[in-house]
Design a protein around this motif. Structure first.
Motif, PDB file in Angstrom:
ATOM      1  N   CYS A   1      -6.815   2.751   3.589  1.00 58.43           N
ATOM      2  CA  CYS A   1      -6.151   3.971   3.187  1.00 58.43           C
ATOM      3  C   CYS A   1      -6.791   4.845   2.086  1.00 58.43           C
ATOM      4  O   CYS A   1      -5.939   5.658   1.738  1.00 58.43           O
ATOM      5  N   LEU A   2      -7.894   4.601   1.749  1.00 55.95           N
ATOM      6  CA  LEU A   2      -8.453   4.954   0.446  1.00 55.95           C
ATOM      7  C   LEU A   2      -8.727   6.667   0.772  1.00 55.95           C
ATOM      8  O   LEU A   2      -9.246   6.821   1.802  1.00 55.95           O
TER       9      LEU A   2
ATOM     10  N   TYR B   1     -11.239   3.680  -7.776  1.00 56.80           N
ATOM     11  CA  TYR B   1     -10.375   2.366  -6.963  1.00 56.80           C
ATOM     12  C   TYR B   1     -11.026   1.265  -7.751  1.00 56.80           C
ATOM     13  O   TYR B   1     -12.378   1.055  -7.822  1.00 56.80           O
TER      14      TYR B   1
ATOM     15  N   CYS C   1       0.938  -1.279   0.018  1.00 59.36           N
ATOM     16  CA  CYS C   1      -0.044  -0.044  -0.122  1.00 59.36           C
ATOM     17  C   CYS C   1       0.910   1.252  -0.101  1.00 59.36           C
ATOM     18  O   CYS C   1       1.847   1.431   0.970  1.00 59.36           O
TER      19      CYS C   1
ATOM     20  N   HIS D   1       0.340   4.091   1.116  1.00 59.63           N
ATOM     21  CA  HIS D   1       0.285   4.946   2.293  1.00 59.63           C
ATOM     22  C   HIS D   1       0.642   3.935   3.438  1.00 59.63           C
ATOM     23  O   HIS D   1       1.758   4.714   4.269  1.00 59.63           O
TER      24      HIS D   1
ATOM     25  N   TYR E   1      -1.272   1.933  -5.709  1.00 58.89           N
ATOM     26  CA  TYR E   1      -2.017   0.795  -4.765  1.00 58.89           C
ATOM     27  C   TYR E   1      -2.326   1.259  -3.488  1.00 58.89           C
ATOM     28  O   TYR E   1      -1.484   1.812  -2.743  1.00 58.89           O
ATOM     29  N   HIS E   2      -3.433   1.089  -3.039  1.00 61.90           N
ATOM     30  CA  HIS E   2      -3.941   1.341  -1.662  1.00 61.90           C
ATOM     31  C   HIS E   2      -4.901   0.287  -1.235  1.00 61.90           C
ATOM     32  O   HIS E   2      -5.441  -0.318  -1.714  1.00 61.90           O
ATOM     33  N   CYS E   3      -4.688   0.212   0.044  1.00 54.43           N
ATOM     34  CA  CYS E   3      -5.383  -0.775   0.921  1.00 54.43           C
ATOM     35  C   CYS E   3      -6.719  -0.076   1.284  1.00 54.43           C
ATOM     36  O   CYS E   3      -7.198   1.182   0.926  1.00 54.43           O
TER      37      CYS E   3
END
Length: 504
Positions: free
Chosen positions: A185-186, A217, A154, A156, A180-182
């Motif tokens: 953490c969006l 996303y 991720c 972040h 990429y983000h989990c």
């Protein structure tokens, strides 16, 4: 759609001009007008009206109505107009000449071919290149040969997203491009939870002449993208043409071109495009705020633009809508202290071929109010005369105007700048919240002609009159890039870039 203009009254009575493809053109007394009216007609201007054909629409705009106080506006069915839609059977009157407008709308003819890989039937429309493979085989080809899986975290919090990021076998090809983000953490935003074909919209990033852009996303792969929803497109067949046209350019990979990864139709049948998310803002943001750039900053950025443009031109793609909002930076130009720390951001050309596909699908930007004036400022004389036939030098002209603007904070002609428009809005915000309306009022007060008439009839201001501190060698390159005659400009992006590097 076929549009025919038949002279039913005045000199040349009986003359018929037919137009079969999307295009824009000028009617007036000047010899270089697509439809020339008698030079002796005192009630017709050299460039009188602009007609734009974008199926299923056809529109006309008076080129003397924006601040010039024109006393001879065109008349449509006997009524004076400044801008209007044209319909079958309308009568357009310009001076002594009357045209009957005949519009024939036909359903696009569907053709079919077989996928070279699986044999599946593929439908396409007349005028489109015959596809070699179906969409499913194209996707399988993109996923093949992807190599070993990547370790993905991720952006972040760093948590492991490898399984999701590698699930479509495209992670290696997207290395350095995809973000990429989990889920935790969006970025937060509105409209929360709305989805477009598997992409969840997070927040609105902006709006342009062709559509609205959202941060999106993709849940299965944990990737962040930019999603542009097209507007003003309402024909099902042409919407599908738009999607197919955009797919021709998926995965064009160059560091100075925004990657296009997907296109499709939402639940309502409206087209959308999925592109790389570029987070650093627009190229002209600091200049729009009133601070021109030094040559040491502006030239490397424009050279990057020219590198990307050379890649597009090598694939016979003419952008047709280059301007600072369509050049995105991978990181902000200025740091938190207001300085520009090296290395410089990487500029990326956005919306490549979008204008062409949008026009073929019936979208129109030029004649629709003055909110699209930012586009007009960068149009070459040959694009004003005939949008359908422009070549590479027209794109290079737009890059020249961009460079001129970055170095001076002004355009090559005396058009109002974004800073002047914002100043007026600040003084009269209650009246003119729309920048396009504020721009129209500036032009009216200062009696500025329509930009088309200025671009065609006047000479650009030498750049050193705007900024006397520019080196003479650089000024010669900038002035050459915005010459009216296409043959006198740079003929390739490589030649333009070489001249700038030599000047720097």
């Amino acid at each position: 759609m076929k549009v025919a203009l038949t002279v039913i009254k005045g000199p040349g009575s009986g003359l018929v001009r037919e137009f079969l493809e999307p295009r824009g053109f000028i009617i007036g007394r000047a010899p270089d007008c697509e439809v020339q009216l008698p030079p002796t007609d005192p009630y017709v201007s050299r460039q009188h009206v602009y007609v734009e054909i974008c199926p299923p629409a056809c529109r006309v705009r008076d080129l003397g109505s924006d601040g010039t106080g024109a006393t001879n506006p065109p008349r449509l069915n006997g009524q004076p107009v400044t801008a209007a839609d044209l319909n079958d059977g309308d009568v357009l009157e310009l001076g002594y000449t009357q045209f009957r407008i005949d519009i024939t709308r036909e359903r696009p003819v569907s053709l079919a071919t077989a996928c070279a890989q699986c044999g599946q039937r593929i439908e396409y429309l007349t005028g489109e290149p015959a596809p070699r493979r179906c969409a499913q085989c194209e996707d399988r080809a993109r996923r093949s040969g992807s190599g070993a899986a990547l370790q993905i975290g991720c952006a972040h919090c760093g948590c492991d997203l490898s399984a999701r990021g590698n699930s479509d076998r495209r992670a290696r090809k997207l290395a350095g491009v995809a973000l990429y983000h989990c889920r935790d953490c969006l970025p937060k935003g509105e409209p929360a939870g709305e989805a477009v074909q598997g992409y969840r919209l997070l927040r609105r990033l902006g709006e342009g002449g062709m559509g609205t852009v959202h941060l999106a996303y993709h849940e299965p792969t944990a990737r962040i993208w930019a999603l542009k929803r097209m507007k003003d497109l309402q024909n099902d067949e042409l919407n599908k043409r738009f999607v197919r046209g955009m797919r021709l350019h998926r995965d064009l990979a160059h560091r100075n071109v925004v990657r296009c990864f997907d296109s499709g139709l939402d639940a309502a049948g409206n087209p959308f495009v999925i592109t790389e998310y570029v987070a650093g803002g627009e190229l002209g943001a600091t200049v729009d705020a009133g601070t021109p750039l030094s040559p040491q900053i502006a030239l490397p950025l424009i050279c990057g633009v020219l590198e990307g443009l050379a890649q597009l031109h090598a694939r016979e793609i003419v952008h047709r809508d280059l301007k600072p909002p369509n050049i995105l930076l991978d990181r902000p130009l200025l740091d938190s202290a207001g300085g520009c720390a090296p290395p410089l951001p990487t500029p990326k050309i956005a919306d490549f071929d979008l204008a062409v596909c949008y026009g073929l699908a019936g979208g129109t930007r030029i004649t629709k109010h003055l909110t699209r004036m930012g586009t007009l400022m960068y149009m070459s004389p040959e694009q004003v005369r005939d949008t359908a036939s422009v070549k590479e030098p027209s794109d290079l002209y737009a890059v020249g105007v961009m460079l001129y603007y970055l170095l001076t904070g002004r355009y090559s002609f005396d058009f109002p700048t974004p800073a002047e428009v914002r100043k007026l809005q600040g003084e009269r915000l209650a009246q003119w919240r729309d920048p396009g309306e504020a721009l129209r009022m500036i032009m009216q007060w200062e009696r500025i002609k329509h930009p088309f008439r200025i671009i065609l009839n006047e000479q650009p201001t030498p750049v050193r009159k705007r900024n006397p501190d520019l080196p003479e060698k650089l000024a010669l390159v900038v002035d050459r890039s915005v010459r009216k005659d296409a043959a006198e400009r740079f003929q390739s992006a490589a030649a333009f870039r070489a001249a700038l590097e030599h000047a720097l």
